[in-house]
Structure formats: C-alpha cells, structure tokens
Motif scaffolding. Structure first.
Motif: not given
Length: 416
Positions: A81-109
């Motif tokens: 967000r700070e270096r490339l612009g709001p869209f790129w920051g958002y896209l990074a956050g989106w990928g992290f939250v969705v992907g890592k939420t799935a990883s959380c469930a995998a680790m729990a299982l």
C-alpha cells in the motif's frame, strides 16, 4: 491508521520474535512436506530445499527492511500500500488472509489426525478454540506458548535425526543429489517446501507489537530463517539416508517411517506427539498472522470496520481473532483442506512477490537491500508459484482475480 484507531502494545523482544518465527516455520510442514517434495524432485530434493531457502532468504531480507521502515500490523499489505499503491497492498493482504485461513484449517486437521484420527474434525475444532483463547489473552502469552512448542518440536526432530543417521539402515549413497532430478521437479519441490519456510512473515505482521522494531525485526527474521534451514536440511538428509528418495516420496508419514526403518519403533509415539505439537505451533502463529493482517485491512475499510477493534485490556485485535477463529473452525469441522498446501503456497508466493517489488522502491536512506535481493526474490516467487501443480495454480489465480474484481467493484461503488 488514524489517530483515533487504538494501537497494539509493544511487548515482544528479539527472542520472542525469533521464537514466533520458528513456531511458524518449524511446524507441521516438516512432518508432511518432505514426501510430496520428494515425489516431485526425486534425488533433487536437497536441491529443491536449497532453492526454497534462497528464495526465502531474499523474501526475508526484503520483508525485514520493509518491516523496519513500516513497523505496523499487516506485513506486505502495508508495504504494498505504501510503496506501490492501495491496490497492490490490498491484493497482498487478500492473498495472505484467504490462503493462510485455509492453512489454519489444514494445520488444525493435522492435529486431529495425529491426536485422534477417528474424530479428527472434532479435535481440530477444539484446537482452534483453545488457541484463539490463548491469542485473545495477549500476544505475550502466545509467545510463551510458542517457546514451549518450539522446544518440544526441536527435541523430537533432533531425536529423529540422531536415530536415523546412527542406524545401520543409514546409507550416504542414498544422498545422490540430482541423479534423476528435472528442473521442473526441483522447482515444484521448492514451491511445496516454501510453504514450510514462509512463517517468518509472522514476525513482520506482528510489527506493531515488537519493541524497537527497526532493530528487532531485521535481526529476528534472518536468525529464525537460518535456524529453520539448518533443521530442515538435517532432517531431510537423515530421512533420505534411511528411506532414499523413492521411499521418502511414497511415505504417508515420512518421519515416522524413517524411525521405523531405522529400527527405533519406540520413537513412533514421540514422533506422532511431536507432529501434533508442531501443528499446534503452526496454527497458533497462523492465527496471529491472519488476525493482524485482517486488522490492518479493516482499518482501511477493505474489510468490515468492526474487525479493527483492539481489546482495551489485552491490547489484541480481538474481533479479528474471533472472526478468523470462527471461519477456521467451520472449515475444520466440515472439509478436509490438507490438499490446500499448494493453493496456500501460491497465495503466499504472490504475497512475497509484492513484498520484493515494494523493497525495490526503497532508497538507500530507507535501508534498501542490495538490488539483487528483491530482483531474485521476485523472479523466484513467480517461478515457484507457476511450477506448483496445475490445480493449485488455477485455484490460486482464481482467488486473486476474484479479490481484484471485488476491489474494483468497491472502488466503483465508492465513486457513486
């Protein structure tokens, strides 16, 4: 972040930050990722580990320099967000939250499958509830639990390495590095193994809770990564020396098979317990990272504003932690997402590609790393992402496109 937004409390030092990073990296991945990586790379497994380590080092260096510059919760979401612009920051956050939420469930299982296989889903949900409660009580308590988990897992891994390398079944000839490997197989193995390396992001996402972040984060990230690489290399060499690339690639529980083949069946319960504890450590660190990125995105209204709340007593993003825990618990109770490792790796690699692009824009006065570091990191992330299995690439790309489309819709509605 506005002045009215409550801040988190800085409680973590270098040691705590290193332990949280180790708890993220030396987790369930080492007990599970070796087998699919060996299937992909064959005798090139160690080459794949080296490639993953180089890319991880570049990402870690870029992330550490950025985290020192922007010591706030959110990690690459903030940097993009700070270096490339709001869209790129958002896209990074989106990928992290969705992907890592799935990883959380995998680790729990994973916890459930080792502790009580017949009731893996129920145990998984229970693990999520307990760890969310630990995180809710404060990040310092979570750091103390991480210390215990890391100590236990390291002890188990040391026992596996010693038992394997000192057994009569060990044969150095099985370490024929690259004998039947292909470039594509090595890259795919590196992409799968990268899943287990990616935990150093947790140090950056906790940037708002670290004391002296400009000093602490750049020290903690490479220390945690170096320790993890040494442990992973020792475990991989030990498993290969006993099972060989073929045996390791077909193993359902590679470290358990290694100690069994080494003639030390008494270690099997210890390995199973270690795997469960490791998965708990990974799950705890993942929940911390997801909730902090959720907090940062909610502050900027990319997610519901209520998720930006900080508990007045415990100084943690309690709404974000509860929301993340609820989603993970539902997934863990209803689906088996252990096959989501490839999808998670794709999302994480996209996240770090944006981190490296952000680090490229730093000036020397801002602590820019040598130019080769973000370039190698960016190229490596893209190469590893698209070397993953086709299904993982397709799902991961689809999720990123869906997130980008939602961002566009929100912007259009805001203009109206």
């Amino acid at each position: 972040m506005t002045q009215q937004t409550p801040a988190l409390q800085r409680r973590l030092g270098v040691f705590d930050a290193v332990v949280i990073g180790l708890g993220s990296m030396i987790g369930a991945g080492i007990f599970a990722a070796l087998a699919p990586a060996a299937r992909a790379a064959g005798s090139g497994l160690l080459l794949g580990l080296a490639v993953a380590a180089v890319v991880a080092y570049c990402n870690a260096t870029s992330s550490a320099r950025l985290a020192a510059r922007y010591p706030a919760s959110g990690g690459t979401y903030v940097y993009g967000r700070e270096r490339l612009g709001p869209f790129w920051g958002y896209l990074a956050g989106w990928g992290f939250v969705v992907g890592k939420t799935a990883s959380c469930a995998a680790m729990a299982l994973t916890v459930g499958s080792y502790v009580w296989p017949a009731h893996a889903h129920a145990v998984a949900v229970g693990a999520v509830v307990v760890l969310v409660a630990v995180g809710y009580a404060g990040v310092q308590k979570a750091a103390w639990l991480n210390r215990v988990i890391v100590a236990v897992v390291l002890a188990v891994l040391v026992a596996v390495v010693v038992a394997s390398l000192t057994s009569d079944a060990s044969d150095a000839g099985r370490l024929d590095v690259g004998g039947d490997a292909t470039a594509g197989g090595v890259l795919q193995a590196a992409g799968l193994l990268f899943f287990a390396f990616a935990g150093y992001a947790r140090i950056a996402t906790l940037g708002e809770e670290v004391r002296e972040p400009r000093r602490t984060i750049p020290r903690a990230v490479p220390i945690a990564l170096a320790i993890t690489l040494a442990v992973y290399a020792a475990v991989a060499v030990a498993a290969l020396s006993v099972l060989g690339a073929g045996g390791l690639g077909t193993a359902s529980a590679p470290l358990a098979d290694a100690v069994r083949t080494a003639g030390v069946p008494a270690l099997l319960p210890v390995v199973r317990a270690g795997a469960a504890v490791a998965a708990l450590g990974s799950l705890l660190a993942l929940i911390l990272g997801v909730s902090r990125t959720t907090l940062a995105m909610a502050r900027d209204r990319h997610l519901p504003r209520v998720l930006a709340a900080v508990h007045p007593r415990f100084k943690v993003p309690h709404h974000a932690e509860l929301a993340a825990g609820a989603v993970v618990a539902v997934l863990a109770a209803t689906v088996d997402v252990r096959g989501a490792i490839g999808f998670s790796s794709f999302g994480v690699l996209a996240y770090y590609a944006i981190a490296n692009a952000s680090a490229w824009t730093l000036t020397p006065q801002e602590g820019r790393p040598p130019r080769i570091v973000p370039v190698a990191g960016l190229v490596g992330c893209v190469a590893l992402a698209f070397s993953l299995p086709v299904v993982s690439v397709g799902i991961g790309a689809g999720v990123l496109v869906a997130g980008a489309a939602w961002y566009g819709v929100r912007r259009a509605l805001a203009r109206r």
